[in-house]
Design a protein around this motif. Structure first.
Motif, mmCIF file in Angstrom:
data_model
loop_
_atom_site.group_PDB
_atom_site.id
_atom_site.type_symbol
_atom_site.label_atom_id
_atom_site.label_comp_id
_atom_site.label_asym_id
_atom_site.label_seq_id
_atom_site.Cartn_x
_atom_site.Cartn_y
_atom_site.Cartn_z
ATOM 1 N N SER A 98 -18.160 8.580 2.487
ATOM 2 C CA SER A 98 -16.609 8.755 2.770
ATOM 3 C C SER A 98 -15.816 7.454 2.339
ATOM 4 O O SER A 98 -15.985 6.567 2.469
ATOM 5 C CB SER A 98 -16.155 8.819 4.153
ATOM 6 O OG SER A 98 -16.304 7.895 5.127
ATOM 7 N N GLU A 99 -14.879 7.937 1.307
ATOM 8 C CA GLU A 99 -14.192 6.946 0.932
ATOM 9 C C GLU A 99 -12.802 6.490 1.987
ATOM 10 O O GLU A 99 -12.194 7.429 2.534
ATOM 11 C CB GLU A 99 -13.132 7.327 -0.298
ATOM 12 C CG GLU A 99 -13.897 7.616 -1.585
ATOM 13 C CD GLU A 99 -13.419 7.883 -2.852
ATOM 14 O OE1 GLU A 99 -12.265 7.472 -3.038
ATOM 15 O OE2 GLU A 99 -14.072 8.642 -3.552
ATOM 16 N N GLN A 100 -12.571 5.273 2.115
ATOM 17 C CA GLN A 100 -11.638 4.810 3.136
ATOM 18 C C GLN A 100 -10.177 4.509 2.150
ATOM 19 O O GLN A 100 -10.404 3.981 1.201
ATOM 20 C CB GLN A 100 -12.028 3.545 3.628
ATOM 21 C CG GLN A 100 -13.302 3.602 4.323
ATOM 22 C CD GLN A 100 -13.121 3.185 5.940
ATOM 23 O OE1 GLN A 100 -12.276 2.535 6.127
ATOM 24 N NE2 GLN A 100 -14.009 3.553 6.619
ATOM 25 N N PRO A 101 -9.110 4.636 2.703
ATOM 26 C CA PRO A 101 -7.904 4.539 2.250
ATOM 27 C C PRO A 101 -7.786 3.198 1.950
ATOM 28 O O PRO A 101 -8.120 2.282 2.688
ATOM 29 C CB PRO A 101 -7.076 5.131 3.015
ATOM 30 C CG PRO A 101 -7.426 5.197 4.268
ATOM 31 C CD PRO A 101 -8.975 5.347 4.129
ATOM 32 N N ALA A 102 -6.951 2.779 0.818
ATOM 33 C CA ALA A 102 -6.845 0.966 0.656
ATOM 34 C C ALA A 102 -5.902 0.606 1.750
ATOM 35 O O ALA A 102 -4.866 1.258 2.389
ATOM 36 C CB ALA A 102 -6.135 1.015 -0.726
ATOM 37 N N ARG A 103 -6.237 -0.421 2.269
ATOM 38 C CA ARG A 103 -5.556 -1.045 3.339
ATOM 39 C C ARG A 103 -4.152 -1.966 2.880
ATOM 40 O O ARG A 103 -4.431 -2.474 1.820
ATOM 41 C CB ARG A 103 -6.222 -2.121 3.987
ATOM 42 C CG ARG A 103 -7.301 -1.619 5.033
ATOM 43 C CD ARG A 103 -8.336 -2.611 5.663
ATOM 44 N NE ARG A 103 -8.227 -2.009 6.997
ATOM 45 C CZ ARG A 103 -8.624 -2.831 8.097
ATOM 46 N NH1 ARG A 103 -8.775 -3.944 7.789
ATOM 47 N NH2 ARG A 103 -8.468 -2.376 9.229
#
Length: 74
Positions: free
Chosen positions: A2-7
């Motif tokens: 899964s891709e994590q949103p940019a912090r």
């Protein structure tokens, strides 16, 4: 995977002042006036990097601002 949103990176008032080459008091004025968005953390402020980038990108360049002022006073 899964891709994590940019912090979002948050900057201190001192870091913002250094980037803009202004005093910390100028940054506080921008924050209190609402011109520059920020988040209050306890007794200090943090400014999202994206908000600073947007503020700088949309601010009028000095030459443009001076020309606008000259046109208004004519």
């Amino acid at each position: 995977m899964s891709e994590q949103p940019a912090r979002t990176r948050y900057l201190t008032v001192l870091e913002v002042a250094e980037v803009m080459r202004v005093s910390k008091m100028t940054v506080y004025r921008l924050l209190h006036s609402g011109e520059l968005p920020g988040v209050r953390v306890g007794r200090s402020f943090r400014v999202p990097q994206d908000a600073l980038d947007h503020y700088l990108a949309t601010s009028l360049p000095v030459e443009t601002a001076a020309a606008d002022e000259d046109r208004r006073s004519s």
